[in-house]
Design an enzyme around this catalytic site. Structure first.
Site, PDB file in Angstrom:
ATOM      1  NE  ARG A 104      -9.547 -10.872 -18.238  1.00 17.76           N
ATOM      2  CZ  ARG A 104      -9.323 -12.396 -19.065  1.00 17.76           C
ATOM      3  NH1 ARG A 104      -9.142 -13.581 -19.222  1.00 17.76           N
ATOM      4  NH2 ARG A 104      -7.898 -11.956 -20.240  1.00 17.76           N
ATOM      5  CE  LYS A 155      -1.762  -1.232   3.920  1.00 18.61           C
ATOM      6  NZ  LYS A 155      -1.864  -2.049   3.568  1.00 18.61           N
TER       7      LYS A 155
END
Length: 329
Positions: A253, A168
């Site tokens: 996707r 992160k």
């Protein structure tokens, strides 16, 4: 999360600048400065001064403007001060006089006797009301702390979440390097303002703009990249959850499946981004921010693509029988 105790002294001690300044000072009743403000709202005590105390909102901050002041002067000149005495029989948080108005001495004496703070401001009633309500709304807003990194990317606040060690801070550092801004690292405090706006900021102002990079240590973003690379607070508009790539998991996707995350009752768009070597996560987040801005303008790339594919399929399906019949001759 319970709201912290907020006293009249806390109100006086707020360090507010320019258009947020309340310009408050205490005239009397200082021993009552620790009285707690429990409701983020105001009350104009005109009816109470006239002697009508049914449904009197004594729990709120009492605001005296020019109208209330004129009526106070009238009843004091007529010697009818019983309603003022009855007013201070209630546990008022405080009384505030706008326009730099000087309250009658009898009111100040009664306030001092019962320990009710009397404050004064140079602002007019409408401006002071709007400022104080905005400030109290922020202070009393429900809040929560979340482990993650909050960055501003192309004007949108992105909360980067995920398990420890997933990358992160490194992702946020690359975004800062690319010209975006850091709001908070590691621990983000989020408050819900006006019921539907999530405002994120660092839980600790002292360490808010520092980052921990494994193998490098603690770095100061302000000194390394300048004050233009940080923000004190930002609305949380996207949640990007980073997770280790799972070969057995089916990832979206196309983008037609819109995921959301519930934070303090507000649904925030959520992205699940798998992380593995070779994936440039900062560029993905930049693209996500631009795509979200397009959605806010009414353009949804995934839905448009889906509709175009359906039209193409329908067109081919309509042509097939025609060509099939022609080939049979």
């Amino acid at each position: 999360m319970p709201v912290k105790r907020f006293s009249v002294l806390d109100l006086l001690a707020l360090d507010l600048k320019e258009h947020d300044s309340l310009d408050l000072r205490c005239l009397c009743g200082r021993r009552g400065l620790m009285r707690i403000i429990t409701i983020p709202d105001l009350n104009r005590p005109g009816l109470a001064l006239s002697g009508f105390f049914d449904s009197f909102a004594y729990q709120r901050v009492q605001l005296f403007g020019r109208g209330e002041m004129a009526y106070l002067n009238k009843i004091v000149s007529e010697g009818k001060t019983e309603t003022i005495q009855q007013l201070f029989s209630f546990p008022l948080p405080c009384c505030i006089f706008t326009h730099n108005l000087e309250p009658p001495q009898i009111l100040m004496d009664l306030a001092e006797e019962v320990g009710c703070p009397v404050l004064q401001t140079s602002l007019d009633s409408s401006e002071f009301s709007s400022r104080l309500l905005r400030i109290l709304s922020n202070i009393f807003a429900p809040r929560i702390t979340i482990h993650g990194v909050l960055v501003e990317v192309y004007g949108l606040g992105i909360l980067i979440s995920g398990d420890s060690g997933v990358g992160k801070s490194e992702t946020a550092l690359e975004l800062i390097e690319r010209g975006h801004r850091l709001v908070a690292d590691d621990v983000v405090e989020i408050s819900c303002v006006n019921g539907n706006v999530l405002i994120g900021r660092g839980a600790n102002k002292v360490i808010g703009h520092h980052m921990e990079i494994r193998g490098l240590g603690i770095i100061n973003i302000t000194q390394l990249y300048g004050v233009g690379s940080i923000r004190e607070s930002k609305e949380v508009q996207i949640v990007a959850q980073l997770e280790e790539w799972d070969a057995n998991k089916v990832y979206d996707r196309i983008g037609t499946n819109e995921l959301t995350m519930d934070i303090l009752g507000v649904k925030v768009p959520k992205l699940e981004i798998p992380v593995k070597p070779g994936r440039n996560v900062p560029i993905i987040l930049e693209t996500a921010a631009m795509n979200e801005r397009l959605k806010s303008m009414g353009y949804f790339s995934a839905k448009e693509f889906n509709q175009n594919v359906l039209k193409w399929i329908e067109t081919d399906a309509a042509r097939a029988p025609y060509y099939g019949d022609e080939d049979s001759y």
